[in-house]
Design an enzyme around this catalytic site. Structure first.
Site, PDB file in Angstrom:
ATOM      1  CD  GLU A  38     -86.776 -49.930 -16.984  1.00 43.65           C
ATOM      2  OE1 GLU A  38     -86.727 -48.990 -17.791  1.00 43.65           O
ATOM      3  OE2 GLU A  38     -87.413 -50.986 -17.214  1.00 43.65           O
ATOM      4  NE  ARG A  97     -95.932 -43.017 -19.668  1.00 42.11           N
ATOM      5  CZ  ARG A  97     -96.569 -42.991 -18.515  1.00 42.11           C
ATOM      6  NH1 ARG A  97     -97.515 -42.108 -18.301  1.00 42.11           N
ATOM      7  NH2 ARG A  97     -96.277 -43.854 -17.568  1.00 42.11           N
ATOM      8  CG  HIS A 143     -89.022 -55.180 -16.666  1.00 42.62           C
ATOM      9  ND1 HIS A 143     -89.751 -55.436 -17.808  1.00 42.62           N
ATOM     10  CD2 HIS A 143     -88.835 -53.837 -16.628  1.00 42.62           C
ATOM     11  CE1 HIS A 143     -90.006 -54.290 -18.419  1.00 42.62           C
ATOM     12  NE2 HIS A 143     -89.466 -53.310 -17.721  1.00 42.62           N
ATOM     13  CG  ASN A 163     -92.444 -48.274 -24.347  1.00 41.10           C
ATOM     14  OD1 ASN A 163     -92.523 -48.383 -23.121  1.00 41.10           O
ATOM     15  ND2 ASN A 163     -93.488 -47.925 -25.096  1.00 41.10           N
ATOM     16  CE  LYS A 190     -92.485 -43.566 -15.975  1.00 46.32           C
ATOM     17  NZ  LYS A 190     -92.743 -44.916 -15.534  1.00 46.32           N
ATOM     18  CD  GLU A 210     -96.590 -45.629 -24.155  1.00 48.20           C
ATOM     19  OE1 GLU A 210     -96.511 -45.795 -22.933  1.00 48.20           O
ATOM     20  OE2 GLU A 210     -96.353 -46.511 -24.979  1.00 48.20           O
ATOM     21  CG  HIS A 222     -89.202 -51.546 -22.251  1.00 54.75           C
ATOM     22  ND1 HIS A 222     -88.099 -50.745 -22.044  1.00 54.75           N
ATOM     23  CD2 HIS A 222     -89.762 -51.708 -21.031  1.00 54.75           C
ATOM     24  CE1 HIS A 222     -87.993 -50.441 -20.759  1.00 54.75           C
ATOM     25  NE2 HIS A 222     -88.996 -51.017 -20.109  1.00 54.75           N
ATOM     26  NE  ARG A 249    -118.918 -45.183 -11.157  1.00 53.61           N
ATOM     27  CZ  ARG A 249    -119.931 -45.409 -10.337  1.00 53.61           C
ATOM     28  NH1 ARG A 249    -119.970 -44.852  -9.154  1.00 53.61           N
ATOM     29  NH2 ARG A 249    -120.927 -46.184 -10.712  1.00 53.61           N
ATOM     30  CG  HIS A 285     -93.017 -57.801 -24.398  1.00 55.41           C
ATOM     31  ND1 HIS A 285     -93.916 -57.837 -25.431  1.00 55.41           N
ATOM     32  CD2 HIS A 285     -93.598 -58.474 -23.378  1.00 55.41           C
ATOM     33  CE1 HIS A 285     -94.993 -58.512 -25.052  1.00 55.41           C
ATOM     34  NE2 HIS A 285     -94.834 -58.896 -23.809  1.00 55.41           N
ATOM     35  CE  LYS A 322     -97.632 -46.651 -19.808  1.00 57.33           C
ATOM     36  NZ  LYS A 322     -96.748 -47.346 -20.772  1.00 57.33           N
TER      37      LYS A 322
HETATM   38  N1  LIG Z   1     -96.353 -49.159 -13.793  1.00 52.83           N
HETATM   39  C1  LIG Z   1     -95.248 -49.023 -14.480  1.00 52.83           C
HETATM   40  O1  LIG Z   1     -95.007 -47.997 -15.129  1.00 52.83           O
HETATM   41  C2  LIG Z   1     -94.238 -50.130 -14.459  1.00 52.83           C
HETATM   42  C3  LIG Z   1     -92.958 -49.935 -15.005  1.00 52.83           C
HETATM   43  C4  LIG Z   1     -92.014 -50.955 -14.904  1.00 52.83           C
HETATM   44  C5  LIG Z   1     -92.360 -52.157 -14.289  1.00 52.83           C
HETATM   45  N2  LIG Z   1     -93.618 -52.319 -13.773  1.00 52.83           N
HETATM   46  C6  LIG Z   1     -93.999 -53.563 -13.092  1.00 52.83           C
HETATM   47  O2  LIG Z   1     -93.192 -53.658 -11.938  1.00 52.83           O
HETATM   48  C7  LIG Z   1     -93.103 -55.034 -11.562  1.00 52.83           C
HETATM   49  C8  LIG Z   1     -91.683 -55.354 -11.191  1.00 52.83           C
HETATM   50  O3  LIG Z   1     -91.338 -54.554 -10.071  1.00 52.83           O
HETATM   51  P1  LIG Z   1     -90.050 -54.862  -9.167  1.00 52.83           P
HETATM   52  O4  LIG Z   1     -88.902 -55.070 -10.067  1.00 52.83           O
HETATM   53  O5  LIG Z   1     -89.992 -53.797  -8.147  1.00 52.83           O
HETATM   54  O6  LIG Z   1     -90.370 -56.298  -8.554  1.00 52.83           O
HETATM   55  P2  LIG Z   1     -91.146 -56.770  -7.226  1.00 52.83           P
HETATM   56  O7  LIG Z   1     -92.184 -55.823  -6.834  1.00 52.83           O
HETATM   57  O8  LIG Z   1     -91.534 -58.187  -7.469  1.00 52.83           O
HETATM   58  O9  LIG Z   1     -89.988 -56.759  -6.128  1.00 52.83           O
HETATM   59  C9  LIG Z   1     -88.878 -57.610  -6.292  1.00 52.83           C
HETATM   60  C10 LIG Z   1     -88.576 -58.418  -5.029  1.00 52.83           C
HETATM   61  O10 LIG Z   1     -87.909 -57.569  -4.088  1.00 52.83           O
HETATM   62  C11 LIG Z   1     -88.551 -57.671  -2.818  1.00 52.83           C
HETATM   63  N3  LIG Z   1     -88.337 -56.375  -2.172  1.00 52.83           N
HETATM   64  C12 LIG Z   1     -88.954 -55.212  -2.459  1.00 52.83           C
HETATM   65  N4  LIG Z   1     -88.395 -54.223  -1.757  1.00 52.83           N
HETATM   66  C13 LIG Z   1     -87.432 -54.768  -1.001  1.00 52.83           C
HETATM   67  C14 LIG Z   1     -86.484 -54.233  -0.075  1.00 52.83           C
HETATM   68  N5  LIG Z   1     -86.407 -52.922   0.163  1.00 52.83           N
HETATM   69  N6  LIG Z   1     -85.641 -55.094   0.539  1.00 52.83           N
HETATM   70  C15 LIG Z   1     -85.672 -56.418   0.256  1.00 52.83           C
HETATM   71  N7  LIG Z   1     -86.519 -56.979  -0.630  1.00 52.83           N
HETATM   72  C16 LIG Z   1     -87.390 -56.157  -1.244  1.00 52.83           C
HETATM   73  C17 LIG Z   1     -89.976 -57.977  -3.161  1.00 52.83           C
HETATM   74  O11 LIG Z   1     -90.644 -58.550  -2.052  1.00 52.83           O
HETATM   75  C18 LIG Z   1     -89.801 -58.953  -4.318  1.00 52.83           C
HETATM   76  O12 LIG Z   1     -89.516 -60.244  -3.845  1.00 52.83           O
HETATM   77  C19 LIG Z   1     -93.637 -55.835 -12.740  1.00 52.83           C
HETATM   78  O13 LIG Z   1     -94.918 -56.324 -12.422  1.00 52.83           O
HETATM   79  C20 LIG Z   1     -93.723 -54.801 -13.866  1.00 52.83           C
HETATM   80  O14 LIG Z   1     -94.764 -55.096 -14.770  1.00 52.83           O
HETATM   81  C21 LIG Z   1     -94.543 -51.332 -13.842  1.00 52.83           C
END
Ligand SMILES: NC(=O)c1ccc[n+]([C@@H]2O[C@H](COP(=O)([O-])OP(=O)(O)OC[C@H]3O[C@@H](n4cnc5c(N)ncnc54)[C@H](O)[C@@H]3O)[C@@H](O)[C@H]2O)c1
Length: 359
Positions: free
Chosen positions: A184, A240, A263, A244, A226, A236, A247, A120, A251, A142
């Site tokens: 972003e 908040r 993304h 988006n 943020k 949200e 987005h 939990r 999306h 999130k």
């Molecule tokens: N929680 C939220 O508010 C929120 C907001 C936006 C996106 N997201 C989520 O985030 C995810 C996308 O995140 P992302 O864009 O970071 O992608 P990711 O986590 O897949 O990372 C992208 C790639 O970069 C590599 N990598 C990471 N750090 C590195 C570094 N320092 N050097 C070399 N390679 C590195 C990773 O291994 C991966 O292959 C999605 O699942 C999306 O839904 C969440």
């Protein structure tokens, strides 16, 4: 070192930005965590920076267990959350033992979700390694995983105890990942901060060459914005939603491309189309979409559906927006700019006008 505070009452926390990776252990000492820490990461990040983080945690007296998740969005699911629970149970983790998310947004979302639900809720620390994770996904609470029927369908709001951001790790990040995060950052300029928008225009080369002062400024300002928005509306209920911006169409593009597009790239195109929709709706003059489009193009991000390897049909995009509409129980809310630095959340947009733009 810079500290940005996220003010959420007893769930408040600090974001520490600087050369902090080698000091991570010492920086976690004041959180009153248990001795055991699980470091959730992937092999790419572990190979590059794992040893430095593990050494620092051990030096500070923590007993560290590493949980490795394969690299990729397809592993952000309940099966891998379950693998984390199993590793924690086998190794006798209790409610005081902490989880560290060490990676991009995929690792951050999955680890945060596991931390929110194991016993939990156990303490959780974000150490984001991509620009997107630093400026967006590690801040705001999130967390979640994907379901075969939809992205981010299972999740919860769960705030970390601390976020440690070391911009030095961005040096190894592939260029496309850096640009995805920049989309972003541009978003924050459009929705909230005209001076950030102008800074991005005036300092493009410094930012893209990872000049330490410029990158730190961009990360810090994005986190401040943020944090400010999330502190006013954690779950949200209203404000908040402005995060988006770009987005809704973004999306729809991600869905049409079956999530093979990054993304930030989808959001970049979405922001341009939403700015044109704002202009056609009479919310702003033509200078706003022109400036949004120019800045996005200056960073080498796509601005047009025609930039995609396969241009999605308007009907395809509209149908995803219709599904989102059902999920929102009525008409989809669009985030539309009135000016650079100011947006409105509105249901007053015209489907015909949108269709004409995306055709
Ligand atoms: N929680 C939220 O508010 C929120 C907001 C936006 C996106 N997201 C989520 O985030 C995810 C996308 O995140 P992302 O864009 O970071 O992608 P990711 O986590 O897949 O990372 C992208 C790639 O970069 C590599 N990598 C990471 N750090 C590195 C570094 N320092 N050097 C070399 N390679 C590195 C990773 O291994 C991966 O292959 C999605 O699942 C999306 O839904 C969440």
């Amino acid at each position: 070192m810079h500290i940005v505070k996220v003010s959420l009452g007893d769930r408040s926390y600090d974001i520490e930005i600087g050369s902090v990776l080698g000091e991570a252990g010492a920086r976690l000492r004041n959180l009153e965590l248990g001795k055991k820490i699980a470091l959730v990461t992937n092999p790419t990040i572990k190979k590059l920076y794992g040893q430095m983080l593990v050494d620092s945690l051990k030096e500070a007296g923590f007993a560290v267990m590493s949980i490795d998740i394969p690299d990729g969005e397809q592993y952000k699911n309940l099966d891998w959350a379950n693998a984390i629970y199993t590793a924690l149970l086998i190794n006798g983790f209790d409610r005081k033992s902490a989880l560290i998310a060490f990676g991009g947004g995929v690792i951050g979302d999955l680890t945060g979700f596991a931390a929110a639900t194991f016993m939990r809720g156990v303490p959780f620390i974000q150490v984001p390694t991509t620009l997107l994770a630093m400026v967006d996904s590690s801040v705001g609470g999130k967390t979640g995983v994907n379901h075969p029927m939809g992205k981010n369908m299972i999740g919860s709001f769960y705030q970390p105890k601390k976020v440690l951001m070391d911009q030095n790790m961005l040096k190894s990040l592939p260029k496309e990942e850096l640009l995805s995060g920049m989309a972003e950052v541009i978003k924050y300029g459009v929705i909230w901060d005209r001076s950030l928008f102008e800074y991005l225009g005036n300092n493009r080369d410094r930012i893209l060459s990872l000049d330490p002062d410029a990158v730190t400024h961009v990360i810090r300002r994005s986190c401040e914005i943020k944090a400010d928005i999330v502190s006013k509306d954690e779950r949200e209920g209203g404000l908040r939603a402005i995060l988006n911006y770009g987005h809704t169409i973004g999306h729809a593009i991600e869905t049409a491309e079956n999530y093979t597009i990054r993304h930030g790239y989808a959001v970049a195109i979405g922001m341009v189309y939403a700015a044109h929709l704002a202009r056609n709706t009479g919310l702003c003059d033509a200078s706003v979409p022109d400036r949004v489009e120019s800045l996005i193009a200056a960073y080498g991000l796509p601005t047009n559906l025609a930039d995609l390897s396969r241009k999605p049909a308007a009907a395809e995009l509209m149908s995803t927006i219709q599904i989102d509409k059902k999920a929102e129980g009525g008409k989809v809310k669009f985030i539309l700019p009135k000016n650079i630095g100011e947006v409105v959340i509105t249901k007053e947009w015209d489907e015909q006008q949108l269709q004409e733009l995306i055709v």
